[in-house]
Design a protein around this motif. Structure first.
Motif, mmCIF file in Angstrom:
data_model
loop_
_atom_site.group_PDB
_atom_site.id
_atom_site.type_symbol
_atom_site.label_atom_id
_atom_site.label_comp_id
_atom_site.label_asym_id
_atom_site.label_seq_id
_atom_site.Cartn_x
_atom_site.Cartn_y
_atom_site.Cartn_z
ATOM 1 N N SER A 240 0.832 -1.203 0.000
ATOM 2 C CA SER A 240 0.000 0.000 0.000
ATOM 3 C C SER A 240 0.869 1.258 0.000
ATOM 4 N N ARG A 241 2.163 1.073 -0.184
ATOM 5 C CA ARG A 241 3.101 2.195 -0.166
ATOM 6 C C ARG A 241 2.837 3.137 -1.345
ATOM 7 N N PHE A 242 2.545 4.385 -1.042
ATOM 8 C CA PHE A 242 2.272 5.418 -2.044
ATOM 9 C C PHE A 242 1.197 4.964 -3.038
ATOM 10 N N SER A 243 0.246 4.180 -2.585
ATOM 11 C CA SER A 243 -0.700 3.570 -3.522
ATOM 12 C C SER A 243 -1.536 4.601 -4.265
ATOM 13 N N TRP A 244 -1.978 5.658 -3.586
ATOM 14 C CA TRP A 244 -2.816 6.642 -4.282
ATOM 15 C C TRP A 244 -2.033 7.286 -5.426
ATOM 16 N N MET A 245 -0.789 7.637 -5.170
ATOM 17 C CA MET A 245 0.054 8.246 -6.194
ATOM 18 C C MET A 245 0.322 7.257 -7.333
ATOM 19 N N ARG A 246 0.550 6.014 -6.987
ATOM 20 C CA ARG A 246 0.814 4.995 -8.003
ATOM 21 C C ARG A 246 -0.423 4.758 -8.868
ATOM 22 N N LEU A 247 -1.598 4.771 -8.270
ATOM 23 C CA LEU A 247 -2.835 4.594 -9.036
ATOM 24 C C LEU A 247 -3.065 5.781 -9.968
ATOM 25 N N GLU A 248 -2.771 6.987 -9.474
ATOM 26 C CA GLU A 248 -2.885 8.178 -10.328
ATOM 27 C C GLU A 248 -1.916 8.089 -11.505
ATOM 28 N N LYS A 249 -0.711 7.593 -11.260
ATOM 29 C CA LYS A 249 0.279 7.457 -12.337
ATOM 30 C C LYS A 249 -0.250 6.542 -13.430
ATOM 31 N N VAL A 250 -0.816 5.414 -13.049
ATOM 32 C CA VAL A 250 -1.368 4.477 -14.032
ATOM 33 C C VAL A 250 -2.525 5.137 -14.786
ATOM 34 N N ALA A 251 -3.343 5.904 -14.085
ATOM 35 C CA ALA A 251 -4.470 6.584 -14.736
ATOM 36 C C ALA A 251 -3.973 7.599 -15.769
ATOM 37 N N ARG A 252 -2.942 8.381 -15.412
ATOM 38 C CA ARG A 252 -2.408 9.369 -16.365
ATOM 39 C C ARG A 252 -1.817 8.674 -17.591
ATOM 40 N N LEU A 253 -1.081 7.584 -17.373
ATOM 41 C CA LEU A 253 -0.504 6.845 -18.499
ATOM 42 C C LEU A 253 -1.598 6.273 -19.397
ATOM 43 N N ALA B 265 -8.211 13.302 -22.720
ATOM 44 C CA ALA B 265 -7.729 14.505 -22.045
ATOM 45 C C ALA B 265 -7.194 14.108 -20.672
ATOM 46 N N LEU B 266 -6.083 14.726 -20.285
ATOM 47 C CA LEU B 266 -5.508 14.427 -18.972
ATOM 48 C C LEU B 266 -6.367 15.054 -17.871
ATOM 49 N N VAL B 267 -6.682 14.259 -16.870
ATOM 50 C CA VAL B 267 -7.429 14.742 -15.717
ATOM 51 C C VAL B 267 -6.405 15.207 -14.687
ATOM 52 N N PRO B 268 -6.447 16.482 -14.302
ATOM 53 C CA PRO B 268 -5.464 16.951 -13.319
ATOM 54 C C PRO B 268 -5.602 16.185 -12.010
ATOM 55 N N GLY B 269 -4.450 15.844 -11.436
ATOM 56 C CA GLY B 269 -4.451 15.117 -10.174
ATOM 57 C C GLY B 269 -3.580 15.805 -9.148
ATOM 58 N N ARG B 270 -3.785 15.452 -7.904
ATOM 59 C CA ARG B 270 -3.069 16.045 -6.792
ATOM 60 C C ARG B 270 -1.565 15.777 -6.864
ATOM 61 N N HIS B 271 -1.181 14.654 -7.457
ATOM 62 C CA HIS B 271 0.222 14.233 -7.426
ATOM 63 C C HIS B 271 0.915 14.340 -8.781
ATOM 64 N N ASP B 272 0.413 15.157 -9.678
ATOM 65 C CA ASP B 272 0.963 15.209 -11.039
ATOM 66 C C ASP B 272 2.455 15.545 -11.075
ATOM 67 N N LYS B 273 2.907 16.468 -10.236
ATOM 68 C CA LYS B 273 4.324 16.836 -10.241
ATOM 69 C C LYS B 273 5.183 15.645 -9.812
ATOM 70 N N ALA B 274 4.776 14.970 -8.747
ATOM 71 C CA ALA B 274 5.525 13.802 -8.276
ATOM 72 C C ALA B 274 5.464 12.666 -9.293
ATOM 73 N N ILE B 275 4.332 12.524 -9.958
ATOM 74 C CA ILE B 275 4.178 11.485 -10.982
ATOM 75 C C ILE B 275 5.123 11.766 -12.148
ATOM 76 N N ALA B 276 5.188 13.032 -12.568
ATOM 77 C CA ALA B 276 6.089 13.403 -13.668
ATOM 78 C C ALA B 276 7.541 13.097 -13.284
ATOM 79 N N ASN B 277 7.922 13.413 -12.054
ATOM 80 C CA ASN B 277 9.290 13.122 -11.590
ATOM 81 C C ASN B 277 9.560 11.617 -11.600
ATOM 82 N N ALA B 278 8.620 10.841 -11.116
ATOM 83 C CA ALA B 278 8.787 9.382 -11.084
ATOM 84 C C ALA B 278 8.896 8.818 -12.500
ATOM 85 N N LEU B 279 8.086 9.332 -13.414
ATOM 86 C CA LEU B 279 8.132 8.849 -14.799
ATOM 87 C C LEU B 279 9.461 9.191 -15.460
#
Length: 150
Positions: free
Chosen positions: A102-115, A123-137
């Protein structure tokens, strides 16, 4: 959980793409046997744009890959309400030899949704963790996708 996903009265249609009531109950029994507090992880997803059942199932597969969940033990149910579809993915917390991360699960789920949005041309749905998701990608080598999300 079973009553909601399999018998929701407000749904026009309920399609079971994988799993069953029996499988969910079995996962709950396994969790009790292992001394876990929770037996199922429920991930509901409601796409902003229409997706076919096959696309929703592929998205569920991507979620499972991200969470390292065994695809052979999922329950995937699609609801249709007011002409729109949304999905319910139920994963066993006990994965045979470990507990689902469950580590960072919300952020990880958002990442999969953006991809998935990028893959389908939605169209991309803005999310709370977009900056962190971009860094991780970027770190994972998905530079083009990271730029689009950033």
């Amino acid at each position: 959980m079973s009553r909601h996903v399999l018998h929701g009265a407000k749904n026009e249609a309920i399609r079971v793409l994988a799993g069953s009531d029996w499988l969910m109950r079995d996962h709950m029994r396994e969790a009790r046997r292992e001394g876990l507090t929770y037996g199922l992880r429920h991930i509901a997803f409601n796409p902003a744009q229409a997706m076919s059942d096959a696309q929703l199932a592929e998205f569920a597969d991507h979620l499972c890959q991200e969470l390292k969940a065994d695809l052979s033990h999922i329950t995937l149910i699609i609801h249709q309400k007011d002409g729109l579809t949304h999905g319910h993915l139920l994963l066993p917390e006990w994965q045979g030899d470990h507990v689902l991360s469950s580590r960072f699960s919300w952020m990880r789920l958002e990442k999969v949704a953006r991809l998935e949005e990028l893959r389908l041309g939605h169209a991309l749905v803005p999310g709370r963790h977009d900056k962190a998701i971009a860094n991780a990608l970027h770190k994972q080598g998905y530079h083009h996708e990271a730029e689009q999300i950033a």
